[in-house]
Design a protein around this motif. Structure first.
Motif, PDB file in Angstrom:
ATOM      1  N   GLN A  40      49.398  67.788  46.082  1.00 41.05           N
ATOM      2  CA  GLN A  40      50.241  68.584  45.595  1.00 41.05           C
ATOM      3  C   GLN A  40      50.080  70.157  46.054  1.00 41.05           C
ATOM      4  OE1 GLN A  40      49.080  68.342  41.338  1.00 41.05           O
ATOM      5  NE2 GLN A  40      50.635  66.907  41.122  1.00 41.05           N
ATOM      6  N   ARG A  41      48.787  70.497  47.016  1.00 38.74           N
ATOM      7  CA  ARG A  41      48.643  71.488  47.458  1.00 38.74           C
ATOM      8  C   ARG A  41      48.968  71.484  49.126  1.00 38.74           C
ATOM      9  NH1 ARG A  41      47.305  70.796  43.058  1.00 38.74           N
ATOM     10  NH2 ARG A  41      46.779  72.569  41.406  1.00 38.74           N
ATOM     11  N   GLY A  42      49.099  70.238  49.640  1.00 40.26           N
ATOM     12  CA  GLY A  42      49.326  70.339  50.739  1.00 40.26           C
ATOM     13  C   GLY A  42      47.910  70.201  51.810  1.00 40.26           C
ATOM     14  N   LEU A  43      46.834  69.765  50.894  1.00 43.57           N
ATOM     15  CA  LEU A  43      45.504  69.679  51.711  1.00 43.57           C
ATOM     16  C   LEU A  43      45.409  68.184  52.140  1.00 43.57           C
ATOM     17  CD1 LEU A  43      43.323  71.438  48.814  1.00 43.57           C
ATOM     18  CD2 LEU A  43      44.109  72.287  50.936  1.00 43.57           C
ATOM     19  N   GLN A  44      44.513  68.111  53.186  1.00 46.56           N
ATOM     20  CA  GLN A  44      43.890  67.140  53.737  1.00 46.56           C
ATOM     21  C   GLN A  44      42.749  66.445  52.896  1.00 46.56           C
ATOM     22  OE1 GLN A  44      45.120  65.016  56.549  1.00 46.56           O
ATOM     23  NE2 GLN A  44      46.898  66.668  56.216  1.00 46.56           N
ATOM     24  N   VAL A  45      42.317  65.427  52.776  1.00 48.71           N
ATOM     25  CA  VAL A  45      41.290  64.849  52.070  1.00 48.71           C
ATOM     26  C   VAL A  45      40.475  64.092  52.865  1.00 48.71           C
ATOM     27  CG1 VAL A  45      40.451  63.746  50.190  1.00 48.71           C
ATOM     28  CG2 VAL A  45      42.497  64.759  49.985  1.00 48.71           C
ATOM     29  N   VAL A  46      39.235  64.344  53.048  1.00 49.93           N
ATOM     30  CA  VAL A  46      38.232  63.324  53.768  1.00 49.93           C
ATOM     31  C   VAL A  46      37.152  63.031  52.822  1.00 49.93           C
ATOM     32  CG1 VAL A  46      36.508  63.583  55.759  1.00 49.93           C
ATOM     33  CG2 VAL A  46      38.663  64.836  56.005  1.00 49.93           C
ATOM     34  N   VAL A  47      36.812  61.557  52.919  1.00 48.36           N
ATOM     35  CA  VAL A  47      36.169  61.232  51.892  1.00 48.36           C
ATOM     36  C   VAL A  47      34.844  60.540  52.793  1.00 48.36           C
ATOM     37  CG1 VAL A  47      35.677  59.375  49.937  1.00 48.36           C
ATOM     38  CG2 VAL A  47      38.152  60.732  50.301  1.00 48.36           C
ATOM     39  N   ASP A  48      33.950  60.946  52.739  1.00 53.16           N
ATOM     40  CA  ASP A  48      32.763  60.560  53.270  1.00 53.16           C
ATOM     41  C   ASP A  48      32.259  59.280  52.526  1.00 53.16           C
ATOM     42  OD1 ASP A  48      30.010  59.684  53.888  1.00 53.16           O
ATOM     43  OD2 ASP A  48      29.411  61.803  54.325  1.00 53.16           O
ATOM     44  N   GLU A  49      32.363  58.040  52.857  1.00 52.92           N
ATOM     45  CA  GLU A  49      31.674  56.846  52.227  1.00 52.92           C
ATOM     46  C   GLU A  49      30.664  56.055  53.038  1.00 52.92           C
ATOM     47  OE1 GLU A  49      34.996  54.079  51.136  1.00 52.92           O
ATOM     48  OE2 GLU A  49      35.904  55.567  49.850  1.00 52.92           O
ATOM     49  N   VAL A  50      29.682  56.855  53.453  1.00 49.27           N
ATOM     50  CA  VAL A  50      28.548  56.465  54.480  1.00 49.27           C
ATOM     51  C   VAL A  50      27.691  55.531  53.625  1.00 49.27           C
ATOM     52  CG1 VAL A  50      26.656  57.263  55.776  1.00 49.27           C
ATOM     53  CG2 VAL A  50      28.867  58.428  56.025  1.00 49.27           C
ATOM     54  N   PHE A  51      27.479  55.866  52.342  1.00 48.45           N
ATOM     55  CA  PHE A  51      26.612  54.956  51.648  1.00 48.45           C
ATOM     56  C   PHE A  51      27.101  54.099  50.641  1.00 48.45           C
ATOM     57  CE2 PHE A  51      24.000  58.915  52.651  1.00 48.45           C
ATOM     58  CZ  PHE A  51      22.648  58.324  53.091  1.00 48.45           C
ATOM     59  N   ALA A  52      28.389  53.572  50.897  1.00 53.90           N
ATOM     60  CA  ALA A  52      29.202  52.578  50.315  1.00 53.90           C
ATOM     61  C   ALA A  52      28.489  51.183  49.773  1.00 53.90           C
ATOM     62  CB  ALA A  52      30.407  52.269  50.948  1.00 53.90           C
ATOM     63  N   LEU A  53      27.592  50.987  50.582  1.00 53.87           N
ATOM     64  CA  LEU A  53      26.835  49.773  50.335  1.00 53.87           C
ATOM     65  C   LEU A  53      25.692  49.971  49.599  1.00 53.87           C
ATOM     66  CD1 LEU A  53      27.269  47.375  53.436  1.00 53.87           C
ATOM     67  CD2 LEU A  53      28.442  47.295  51.224  1.00 53.87           C
ATOM     68  N   SER A  54      25.358  51.338  49.549  1.00 54.70           N
ATOM     69  CA  SER A  54      23.976  51.638  48.950  1.00 54.70           C
ATOM     70  C   SER A  54      24.077  52.341  47.428  1.00 54.70           C
ATOM     71  CB  SER A  54      23.285  52.817  49.838  1.00 54.70           C
ATOM     72  OG  SER A  54      23.148  52.457  50.914  1.00 54.70           O
ATOM     73  N   VAL A  55      24.952  51.682  46.684  1.00 46.80           N
ATOM     74  CA  VAL A  55      25.058  51.630  45.114  1.00 46.80           C
ATOM     75  C   VAL A  55      24.181  50.871  44.385  1.00 46.80           C
ATOM     76  CG1 VAL A  55      26.606  51.946  43.424  1.00 46.80           C
ATOM     77  CG2 VAL A  55      27.354  52.704  45.900  1.00 46.80           C
ATOM     78  N   PHE A  56      23.230  51.560  43.568  1.00 44.61           N
ATOM     79  CA  PHE A  56      22.340  50.873  42.889  1.00 44.61           C
ATOM     80  C   PHE A  56      22.786  50.798  41.514  1.00 44.61           C
ATOM     81  CE2 PHE A  56      20.116  52.561  46.428  1.00 44.61           C
ATOM     82  CZ  PHE A  56      19.682  51.586  47.130  1.00 44.61           C
ATOM     83  N   ASP A  57      23.358  51.928  40.896  1.00 42.22           N
ATOM     84  CA  ASP A  57      23.623  51.927  39.290  1.00 42.22           C
ATOM     85  C   ASP A  57      25.387  52.316  39.686  1.00 42.22           C
ATOM     86  OD1 ASP A  57      21.262  51.507  38.434  1.00 42.22           O
ATOM     87  OD2 ASP A  57      20.639  53.558  38.590  1.00 42.22           O
ATOM     88  N   GLY A  58      26.120  51.511  38.636  1.00 48.26           N
ATOM     89  CA  GLY A  58      27.602  51.830  38.708  1.00 48.26           C
ATOM     90  C   GLY A  58      28.290  51.092  39.551  1.00 48.26           C
ATOM     91  N   THR A  59      29.547  51.316  39.737  1.00 47.25           N
ATOM     92  CA  THR A  59      30.407  50.562  40.392  1.00 47.25           C
ATOM     93  C   THR A  59      31.020  51.305  41.403  1.00 47.25           C
ATOM     94  OG1 THR A  59      31.064  49.100  38.862  1.00 47.25           O
ATOM     95  CG2 THR A  59      32.451  49.116  40.573  1.00 47.25           C
TER      96      THR A  59
END
Length: 142
Positions: A40-59
């Protein structure tokens, strides 16, 4: 909180999920809201998912699983350094639907490309679904 921090000079929203060092994972609804708000604001979004496999609690939910066809303003960065314990290899990836972003990254890659041996090792690790699912990820999380 996004609205309070936003200024018209902003060009990009940076997110880290899972977050380092806290391990906070954005829920799917929050990721969707951030993507919509940025669009809505014309912004780019950059999502850092470097630790995607390193989730211990939650989904963990990747923002890539939530995008619509018109979400070309969202880009995900990933690195094998953390999840695959390859910090010295200096290899990563970007996922984007924006051809101009991909072209810019590809042109920069000509100056800092990973060696052929490094590419072969990371490819072998990342395409061995059974090893990742049954051995590496459980070991990583234990």
């Amino acid at each position: 909180q996004l609205e309070a921090a936003w200024t018209e000079e902003a060009k990009c929203l940076l997110l880290a999920s899972p977050h380092n060092p806290c391990g906070t994972v954005f829920p799917a609804d929050a990721l969707r809201a951030c993507v919509r708000w940025a669009r809505q604001r014309g912004l780019q979004v950059v999502v850092d998912e470097v630790f995607a496999l390193s989730v211990f609690d939650g989904t963990f939910t990747s923002v890539l699983d939530l995008l619509d066809d018109d979400d070309r303003h969202v880009h995900v960065v990933y690195s094998a350094a953390k999840d695959l314990a390859l910090s010295g290899y200096r290899v990563g990836a970007i996922a984007t639907r924006d051809a101009s972003v991909l072209d810019a990254v590809a042109s920069a890659g000509a100056f800092c490309a990973a060696s052929t041996v490094t590419q072969a090792i990371v490819t072998e690790l990342c395409t061995d679904d059974r090893w990742l699912r049954d051995e590496w990820i459980p070991t990583l999380r234990s």
